[in-house]
Write an enzyme that holds these catalytic residues in place. Structure first.
Site, PDB file in Angstrom:
ATOM      1  N   GLN A  23     -32.197  -9.903  25.342  1.00 50.69           N
ATOM      2  CA  GLN A  23     -30.761 -10.214  25.486  1.00 50.69           C
ATOM      3  C   GLN A  23     -30.430 -11.463  24.658  1.00 50.69           C
ATOM      4  N   GLY A  30     -22.998  -0.864  31.317  1.00 55.13           N
ATOM      5  CA  GLY A  30     -21.947   0.105  31.643  1.00 55.13           C
ATOM      6  C   GLY A  30     -20.578  -0.546  31.798  1.00 55.13           C
ATOM      7  N   ARG A  56     -24.942 -11.067  35.772  1.00 58.46           N
ATOM      8  CA  ARG A  56     -25.625  -9.790  35.984  1.00 58.46           C
ATOM      9  C   ARG A  56     -27.119 -10.006  36.204  1.00 58.46           C
ATOM     10  N   GLU A 100      -6.087  -5.889   4.162  1.00 51.68           N
ATOM     11  CA  GLU A 100      -6.207  -7.082   3.310  1.00 51.68           C
ATOM     12  C   GLU A 100      -7.410  -6.952   2.372  1.00 51.68           C
ATOM     13  N   THR A 105       0.821  -1.217   0.000  1.00 47.11           N
ATOM     14  CA  THR A 105       0.000   0.000   0.000  1.00 47.11           C
ATOM     15  C   THR A 105       0.856   1.269   0.000  1.00 47.11           C
TER      16      THR A 105
HETATM   17  C1  LIG Z   1       1.194 -16.296  11.952  1.00 45.11           C
HETATM   18  C2  LIG Z   1      -0.016 -17.004  11.426  1.00 45.11           C
HETATM   19  C3  LIG Z   1      -0.569 -16.393  10.183  1.00 45.11           C
HETATM   20  C4  LIG Z   1      -1.466 -15.282  10.529  1.00 45.11           C
HETATM   21  C5  LIG Z   1      -1.551 -14.360   9.379  1.00 45.11           C
HETATM   22  C6  LIG Z   1      -1.793 -13.049   9.901  1.00 45.11           C
HETATM   23  C7  LIG Z   1      -1.270 -12.033   8.946  1.00 45.11           C
HETATM   24  C8  LIG Z   1      -1.148 -10.750   9.608  1.00 45.11           C
HETATM   25  C9  LIG Z   1      -2.432 -10.289  10.021  1.00 45.11           C
HETATM   26  C10 LIG Z   1      -2.736  -9.047  10.139  1.00 45.11           C
HETATM   27  C11 LIG Z   1      -1.853  -7.936   9.860  1.00 45.11           C
HETATM   28  C12 LIG Z   1      -2.441  -6.976   8.896  1.00 45.11           C
HETATM   29  C13 LIG Z   1      -2.236  -7.400   7.495  1.00 45.11           C
HETATM   30  C14 LIG Z   1      -2.712  -6.381   6.553  1.00 45.11           C
HETATM   31  C15 LIG Z   1      -1.874  -6.450   5.332  1.00 45.11           C
HETATM   32  C16 LIG Z   1      -2.445  -5.699   4.151  1.00 45.11           C
HETATM   33  O1  LIG Z   1      -3.406  -5.020   4.225  1.00 45.11           O
HETATM   34  S1  LIG Z   1      -1.571  -5.927   2.729  1.00 45.11           S
HETATM   35  C17 LIG Z   1      -2.366  -4.977   1.523  1.00 45.11           C
HETATM   36  C18 LIG Z   1      -3.656  -5.585   1.107  1.00 45.11           C
HETATM   37  N1  LIG Z   1      -4.193  -4.883  -0.007  1.00 45.11           N
HETATM   38  C19 LIG Z   1      -5.303  -5.238  -0.580  1.00 45.11           C
HETATM   39  O2  LIG Z   1      -5.951  -6.180  -0.177  1.00 45.11           O
HETATM   40  C20 LIG Z   1      -5.680  -4.486  -1.804  1.00 45.11           C
HETATM   41  C21 LIG Z   1      -7.046  -4.823  -2.301  1.00 45.11           C
HETATM   42  N2  LIG Z   1      -7.089  -4.756  -3.756  1.00 45.11           N
HETATM   43  C22 LIG Z   1      -6.994  -5.860  -4.532  1.00 45.11           C
HETATM   44  O3  LIG Z   1      -6.884  -6.972  -4.039  1.00 45.11           O
HETATM   45  C23 LIG Z   1      -7.055  -5.699  -6.010  1.00 45.11           C
HETATM   46  O4  LIG Z   1      -6.445  -4.626  -6.476  1.00 45.11           O
HETATM   47  C24 LIG Z   1      -8.505  -5.795  -6.551  1.00 45.11           C
HETATM   48  C25 LIG Z   1      -8.873  -7.266  -6.468  1.00 45.11           C
HETATM   49  C26 LIG Z   1      -9.495  -4.987  -5.741  1.00 45.11           C
HETATM   50  C27 LIG Z   1      -8.614  -5.301  -7.987  1.00 45.11           C
HETATM   51  O5  LIG Z   1      -7.505  -5.731  -8.699  1.00 45.11           O
HETATM   52  P1  LIG Z   1      -7.326  -5.507 -10.271  1.00 45.11           P
HETATM   53  O6  LIG Z   1      -6.021  -6.032 -10.705  1.00 45.11           O
HETATM   54  O7  LIG Z   1      -7.674  -4.118 -10.601  1.00 45.11           O
HETATM   55  O8  LIG Z   1      -8.328  -6.530 -10.683  1.00 45.11           O
HETATM   56  P2  LIG Z   1      -9.613  -6.510 -11.558  1.00 45.11           P
HETATM   57  O9  LIG Z   1      -9.358  -5.808 -12.831  1.00 45.11           O
HETATM   58  O10 LIG Z   1     -10.777  -6.114 -10.723  1.00 45.11           O
HETATM   59  O11 LIG Z   1      -9.580  -8.033 -11.796  1.00 45.11           O
HETATM   60  C28 LIG Z   1      -8.773  -8.683 -12.757  1.00 45.11           C
HETATM   61  C29 LIG Z   1      -8.999 -10.159 -12.645  1.00 45.11           C
HETATM   62  O12 LIG Z   1      -8.200 -10.639 -11.562  1.00 45.11           O
HETATM   63  C30 LIG Z   1      -9.013 -11.347 -10.647  1.00 45.11           C
HETATM   64  N3  LIG Z   1      -8.405 -11.212  -9.321  1.00 45.11           N
HETATM   65  C31 LIG Z   1      -8.281 -10.090  -8.608  1.00 45.11           C
HETATM   66  N4  LIG Z   1      -7.644 -10.365  -7.448  1.00 45.11           N
HETATM   67  C32 LIG Z   1      -7.354 -11.677  -7.456  1.00 45.11           C
HETATM   68  C33 LIG Z   1      -6.697 -12.549  -6.524  1.00 45.11           C
HETATM   69  N5  LIG Z   1      -6.244 -12.102  -5.362  1.00 45.11           N
HETATM   70  N6  LIG Z   1      -6.565 -13.822  -6.885  1.00 45.11           N
HETATM   71  C34 LIG Z   1      -7.053 -14.303  -8.047  1.00 45.11           C
HETATM   72  N7  LIG Z   1      -7.681 -13.520  -8.966  1.00 45.11           N
HETATM   73  C35 LIG Z   1      -7.832 -12.232  -8.669  1.00 45.11           C
HETATM   74  C36 LIG Z   1     -10.357 -10.719 -10.784  1.00 45.11           C
HETATM   75  O13 LIG Z   1     -11.359 -11.563 -10.317  1.00 45.11           O
HETATM   76  C37 LIG Z   1     -10.430 -10.500 -12.271  1.00 45.11           C
HETATM   77  O14 LIG Z   1     -10.744 -11.721 -12.882  1.00 45.11           O
HETATM   78  P3  LIG Z   1     -11.518 -11.748 -14.260  1.00 45.11           P
HETATM   79  O15 LIG Z   1     -10.660 -11.036 -15.242  1.00 45.11           O
HETATM   80  O16 LIG Z   1     -11.696 -13.193 -14.531  1.00 45.11           O
HETATM   81  O17 LIG Z   1     -12.822 -11.042 -14.015  1.00 45.11           O
HETATM   82  C1  LIG Z   2      -4.088  -1.542  10.554  1.00 40.08           C
HETATM   83  C2  LIG Z   2      -3.705  -1.633   9.107  1.00 40.08           C
HETATM   84  C3  LIG Z   2      -2.653  -2.435   8.740  1.00 40.08           C
HETATM   85  C4  LIG Z   2      -2.238  -2.496   7.408  1.00 40.08           C
HETATM   86  N1  LIG Z   2      -1.169  -3.262   7.062  1.00 40.08           N
HETATM   87  C5  LIG Z   2      -0.709  -3.248   5.788  1.00 40.08           C
HETATM   88  C6  LIG Z   2       0.457  -3.979   5.422  1.00 40.08           C
HETATM   89  O1  LIG Z   2       1.066  -4.661   6.238  1.00 40.08           O
HETATM   90  N2  LIG Z   2       0.897  -3.868   4.149  1.00 40.08           N
HETATM   91  C7  LIG Z   2       0.246  -3.139   3.208  1.00 40.08           C
HETATM   92  O2  LIG Z   2       0.706  -3.098   2.079  1.00 40.08           O
HETATM   93  N3  LIG Z   2      -0.881  -2.462   3.523  1.00 40.08           N
HETATM   94  C8  LIG Z   2      -1.369  -2.501   4.775  1.00 40.08           C
HETATM   95  N4  LIG Z   2      -2.514  -1.812   5.103  1.00 40.08           N
HETATM   96  C9  LIG Z   2      -3.207  -1.051   4.076  1.00 40.08           C
HETATM   97  C10 LIG Z   2      -4.533  -1.672   3.680  1.00 40.08           C
HETATM   98  O3  LIG Z   2      -4.352  -2.863   2.981  1.00 40.08           O
HETATM   99  C11 LIG Z   2      -5.360  -0.682   2.891  1.00 40.08           C
HETATM  100  O4  LIG Z   2      -5.653   0.412   3.725  1.00 40.08           O
HETATM  101  C12 LIG Z   2      -6.618  -1.336   2.368  1.00 40.08           C
HETATM  102  O5  LIG Z   2      -6.323  -2.235   1.339  1.00 40.08           O
HETATM  103  C13 LIG Z   2      -7.670  -0.318   1.911  1.00 40.08           C
HETATM  104  O6  LIG Z   2      -7.164   0.503   0.929  1.00 40.08           O
HETATM  105  P1  LIG Z   2      -7.262   2.104   1.004  1.00 40.08           P
HETATM  106  O7  LIG Z   2      -6.706   2.512   2.315  1.00 40.08           O
HETATM  107  O8  LIG Z   2      -6.642   2.577  -0.228  1.00 40.08           O
HETATM  108  O9  LIG Z   2      -8.800   2.398   1.017  1.00 40.08           O
HETATM  109  P2  LIG Z   2      -9.591   3.177  -0.126  1.00 40.08           P
HETATM  110  O10 LIG Z   2      -9.643   2.304  -1.341  1.00 40.08           O
HETATM  111  O11 LIG Z   2      -9.064   4.541  -0.295  1.00 40.08           O
HETATM  112  O12 LIG Z   2     -11.016   3.199   0.533  1.00 40.08           O
HETATM  113  C14 LIG Z   2     -11.705   4.391   0.945  1.00 40.08           C
HETATM  114  C15 LIG Z   2     -13.204   4.212   0.665  1.00 40.08           C
HETATM  115  O13 LIG Z   2     -13.409   4.126  -0.726  1.00 40.08           O
HETATM  116  C16 LIG Z   2     -14.212   3.007  -1.049  1.00 40.08           C
HETATM  117  N5  LIG Z   2     -13.796   2.483  -2.367  1.00 40.08           N
HETATM  118  C17 LIG Z   2     -12.544   2.364  -2.863  1.00 40.08           C
HETATM  119  N6  LIG Z   2     -12.560   1.831  -4.091  1.00 40.08           N
HETATM  120  C18 LIG Z   2     -13.844   1.588  -4.387  1.00 40.08           C
HETATM  121  C19 LIG Z   2     -14.517   1.024  -5.509  1.00 40.08           C
HETATM  122  N7  LIG Z   2     -13.834   0.569  -6.578  1.00 40.08           N
HETATM  123  N8  LIG Z   2     -15.845   0.928  -5.483  1.00 40.08           N
HETATM  124  C20 LIG Z   2     -16.539   1.342  -4.408  1.00 40.08           C
HETATM  125  N9  LIG Z   2     -15.966   1.881  -3.310  1.00 40.08           N
HETATM  126  C21 LIG Z   2     -14.634   1.996  -3.297  1.00 40.08           C
HETATM  127  C22 LIG Z   2     -13.953   2.023   0.068  1.00 40.08           C
HETATM  128  O14 LIG Z   2     -15.061   1.125   0.221  1.00 40.08           O
HETATM  129  C23 LIG Z   2     -13.785   2.930   1.264  1.00 40.08           C
HETATM  130  O15 LIG Z   2     -15.061   3.213   1.792  1.00 40.08           O
HETATM  131  C24 LIG Z   2      -2.937  -1.763   6.426  1.00 40.08           C
HETATM  132  C25 LIG Z   2      -4.026  -0.953   6.802  1.00 40.08           C
HETATM  133  C26 LIG Z   2      -4.407  -0.886   8.123  1.00 40.08           C
HETATM  134  C27 LIG Z   2      -5.572  -0.012   8.509  1.00 40.08           C
END
Ligand SMILES: CCCCCCCC/C=C\CCCCCC(=O)SCCNC(=O)CCNC(=O)[C@H](O)C(C)(C)COP(=O)(O)OP(=O)(O)OC[C@H]1O[C@@H](n2cnc3c(N)ncnc32)[C@H](O)[C@@H]1OP(=O)(O)O
Ligand SMILES: Cc1cc2nc3c(=O)[nH]c(=O)nc-3n(C[C@H](O)[C@H](O)[C@H](O)COP(=O)(O)OP(=O)(O)OC[C@H]3O[C@@H](n4cnc5c(N)ncnc54)[C@H](O)[C@@H]3O)c2cc1C
Length: 664
Positions: free
Chosen positions: A330, A401, A310, A424, A138
């Site tokens: 509840q 509370g 409670r 995620e 991100t």
């Molecule tokens: C220790 C034990 C283990 C415990 C584990 C704990 C881990 C730690 C836990 C917590 C810590 C916090 C972690 C947080 C970390 C993060 O947040 S990392 C960052 C995460 N970011 C996101 O999730 C971003 C979200 N966005 C996306 O995933 C994509 O950009 C999107 C899917 C929204 C759109 O992608 P785009 O490339 O623009 O795709 P489209 O044009 O919509 O789709 C193209 C085709 O690809 C298919 N597709 C999309 N994603 C996937 C996928 N992941 N896998 C397979 N296929 C995918 C999609 O369906 C389309 O398919 P078609 O062309 O057939 O329609």
């Molecule tokens: C505690 C925490 C830990 C994180 N850890 C990691 C990490 O380890 N590594 C990492 O890479 N990232 C990490 N992230 C980032 C995280 O993955 C992103 O914040 C998340 O994927 C959401 O993306 P954004 O912040 O760009 O939200 P945005 O996409 O900007 O969302 C803002 C608003 O816009 C709306 N929106 C956006 N796109 C659309 C659409 N196409 N259609 C309709 N509505 C839409 C959403 O629903 C939301 O209401 C972390 C975030 C947090 C809060």
């Protein structure tokens, strides 16, 4: 002397074998024994104490996190714990830390997207924690839209290196956990550029800090992004920012399973789908679903135990007042959440199986189930985390509370949990991915391509579009086939109605944007169907233990019928059921609550949570709530002195002003 147990009477009421239910919850006897042993190990270790952490400053909290992580690592080594036990230990320590990202994302990213040579080079160091990594995807300007990331990795054929650069402020990496202060390395997602051509986003292993002095390497700016929601909570994590000023890395540090760059700078796309670059997210979304059941179970355990202790109103002839758990309101708020915890547990188990299956297929170059794995992990991650986040807040309210006190454990649980709705993948963005998958499935219905897996029911669309629910009496709603058909009919009818509306738009993308609120509802209906159907499938299994299966049947019916009641509008509007059948479902739901009631405490005991892990006075096993609340109040730093600091400077002058005024 027998230990005091305020819940003893409640525990005696249980109509099932608790030990067997614990095994069902844990997934197997082996899992139960492992997790029980590890949970006790953590609970009995003073270093893992956590009752004081909401009082710590950010710096102290962070140092405490480092101390716990180091101690956990020492215990893991000394006790020669397996990877599975080590993961359990970290989760029972229950303090978000850089290790979550190292083990949960950095290593899986290398495993999933790296070549075998890259595995050999990086994984041994990572497994020994000689390097610590995070997942840097991100950016300040883009999170959801991964294709919109701006960081560049430009290949330089002269030196056989990539040049990593942050061209704009918005391209700064922003949020990665463990990045701010700890990680020595990161998997960085950046746009790959070779010969002036942009090949989209790929992963690169980048060293950030020196292994001897922990200082950022030349060209790297790195730091923490600042305080987050709530006290304690997620502030133990160093979510970070990162900028590159033309940082050079060798070519072999691009993760090259999906695509390669040759020595000459030629970009080669292998026959592996490009979506595998998103594979780590699929893996983590799957783990988040299981974690949702744990967090929900925790909140429900606290609220259930407290609701049995409670008492309010209704004392007769000087007798005790009514336990609040006996109020029907509840029960109607609490028992669906209890049922949801079990439902999410079982769907989490199934999703783990699905993930393992897709991983094995991918290794054999079978990519056919990838779209479904993506839709299921995205949809279930979204649905279970949204429900759980709301449920934790509902449990706080169920505790009145005292639920608002930090030592109820609920405020901190809420603050730690809610970002799962965003990280995620934002939950709405993920549901729209599910909706795309469903609309694609509907559009292929006439083509002879039979829907499989979780969309197999769409293959029976002709029947489901016109079937009539046969419920005539409340108890008819207890038939699994009746419940399943109602949920299938609702999901397929909502999907087909949306697909028809989409067809009216000349540009499908315009239609998708316009109808997106309805599409989100369609995705939710489909995900709810998956959870209901997996719960019903679980009940097909041989489940030993007196009364255990019976309790699970009751919970499954509660889960399904409370959803039906909540979304009655969908079921009636699509003609799946009549308003009268909806009223009968509600009648049956009330009868089910009465059956849950005597088992409620034992059903939360089955989670087998230690008091340490629960971290809640209201939820403690013995139910001795009032005495503990009273004792705990005196430990607050404000009570260190009878007269507070600041009295002389600020309070006394106000309190004495009437004397001065009177003298005037
Ligand atoms: C220790 C034990 C283990 C415990 C584990 C704990 C881990 C730690 C836990 C917590 C810590 C916090 C972690 C947080 C970390 C993060 O947040 S990392 C960052 C995460 N970011 C996101 O999730 C971003 C979200 N966005 C996306 O995933 C994509 O950009 C999107 C899917 C929204 C759109 O992608 P785009 O490339 O623009 O795709 P489209 O044009 O919509 O789709 C193209 C085709 O690809 C298919 N597709 C999309 N994603 C996937 C996928 N992941 N896998 C397979 N296929 C995918 C999609 O369906 C389309 O398919 P078609 O062309 O057939 O329609
Ligand atoms: C505690 C925490 C830990 C994180 N850890 C990691 C990490 O380890 N590594 C990492 O890479 N990232 C990490 N992230 C980032 C995280 O993955 C992103 O914040 C998340 O994927 C959401 O993306 P954004 O912040 O760009 O939200 P945005 O996409 O900007 O969302 C803002 C608003 O816009 C709306 N929106 C956006 N796109 C659309 C659409 N196409 N259609 C309709 N509505 C839409 C959403 O629903 C939301 O209401 C972390 C975030 C947090 C809060």
């Amino acid at each position: 002397m027998e230990a005091l147990d305020y819940h003893a009477e409640e525990r005696r009421k249980a109509e099932f074998n608790l030990d067997e239910m614990k095994i069902v919850w844990a997934g197997s006897r082996r899992n139960y024994e492992l997790s029980d042993r590890v949970a006790r190990l953590v609970a009995s270790d003073p270093v893992f104490r956590k009752d004081n952490r909401t009082m710590l400053t950010r710096k102290d909290l962070f140092k405490d996190t480092l101390r716990k992580a180091a101690h956990a690592w020492k215990r893991i080594i000394d006790l020669r714990l397996s990877e599975e036990e080590a993961n359990m230990l970290r989760s029972y320590v229950d303090q978000p830390a850089f290790t979550d990202l190292h083990w949960g994302m950095f290593i899986p990213a290398i495993k999933g997207q790296g070549t075998s040579e890259q595995h050999e080079k990086w994984l041994p160091m990572a497994y020994k924690m000689q390097i610590i990594g995070c997942y840097a995807q991100t950016e300040l300007g883009h999170g959801s839209n991964v294709q919109g990331l701006e960081t560049t990795a430009t290949f330089d054929p002269q030196t056989d290196e990539f040049d990593l650069h942050s061209p704009t402020l918005t391209s700064s990496k922003w949020w990665p956990g463990g990045l701010g202060k700890v990680s020595t390395h990161a998997v960085v997602y950046a746009r790959l550029i070779t010969g002036g051509q942009d090949h989209g986003v790929h992963g690169f292993i980048v060293q950030l800090r020196g292994l001897d002095d922990h200082l950022p390497l030349p060209g790297i700016t790195v730091g923490d992004i600042g305080m987050k929601f709530g006290s304690g909570a997620y502030n133990s994590m160093d979510n970070g920012l990162l900028r590159f000023d033309h940082v050079r890395i060798p070519r072999n540090q691009m993760l090259m399973r999906v695509s390669q760059v040759t020595r000459e700078g030629k970009f080669v796309q292998s026959d592996v789908p490009r979506q595998l670059v998103y594979g780590t997210m699929v893996y983590v979304r799957q783990t988040i679903v299981s974690d949702a059941s744990c967090a929900l179970a925790r909140a429900v355990c606290i609220a259930t135990r407290y609701s049995a202790v409670r008492r309010q109103f209704g004392s007769q002839n000087g007798g005790p007042e009514i336990q609040v758990i006996d109020y029907k309101t509840q029960q109607s708020r609490l028992f669906p959440l209890l049922a949801s915890a079990y439902a999410f547990r079982f769907v989490g188990e199934w999703l783990k199986w699905l993930y393992t299956d897709v991983t094995q297929r991918l290794q054999a170059n079978d990519f056919s189930t990838l779209p479904e794995a993506h839709a299921c992990t995205a949809g279930l991650k979204s649905m279970t985390t949204s429900v759980t986040a709301d449920a934790i807040e509902e449990c706080r309210k169920l505790c009145g509370g005292h639920g608002y006190l930090s030592n109820s454990g609920l405020p901190e649980l809420f603050a730690v949990y809610i970002p799962t709705c965003t990280y995620e993948g934002d939950n709405v963005v993920l549901l729209l991915q599910v909706a795309r998958f469903l609309m694609k499935t509907v559009s292929q219905l006439g083509s002879g391509k039979k829907p499989v897996g979780t969309t197999a029911y769409m293959g029976r669309a002709e029947h489901l579009m016109q079937c009539r629910c046969e419920v005539e009496m409340a108890q008819d709603w207890l038939k699994p086939s009746t419940i399943l058909e109602a949920f299938e009919a609702r999901a397929v009818r909502m999907s087909i109605a949306c697909a028809k509306s989409l067809g009216k738009f000349s540009n499908p993308e315009d239609g998708f944007a316009e109808l997106s609120p309805d599409l989100v509802e369609v995705a939710i209906a489909h995900c709810q169907l998956i959870v209901v159907s997996k719960f019903l499938e679980k009940l097909q299994q041989d489940i030993p233990g007196k009364g255990v299966k019976r309790q699970l049947e009751i919970l499954c019916n509660v889960y399904a019928l409370h959803l039906l009641h909540k979304h009655l509008g969908d079921f009636v509007a699509t003609g799946c059921i009549t308003p009268n059948q909806g009223a009968l479902a509600n009648e049956q739901l009330r009868l089910l609550y009465a059956q849950v009631r005597p088992n409620a405490i034992a059903l939360v005991d089955a989670f087998n949570y230690t008091d340490h892990y629960l971290g809640s006075i209201l939820g403690c096993y013995d139910g001795n709530v009032y005495q503990k609340l009273y004792q705990e109040a005196w430990k607050d730093p404000l009570n260190d002195t009878v007269v507070p600091d600041g009295y002389l400077e600020y309070l006394r002058p106000i309190l004495k002003q009437h004397i001065r005024t009177a003298r005037l």
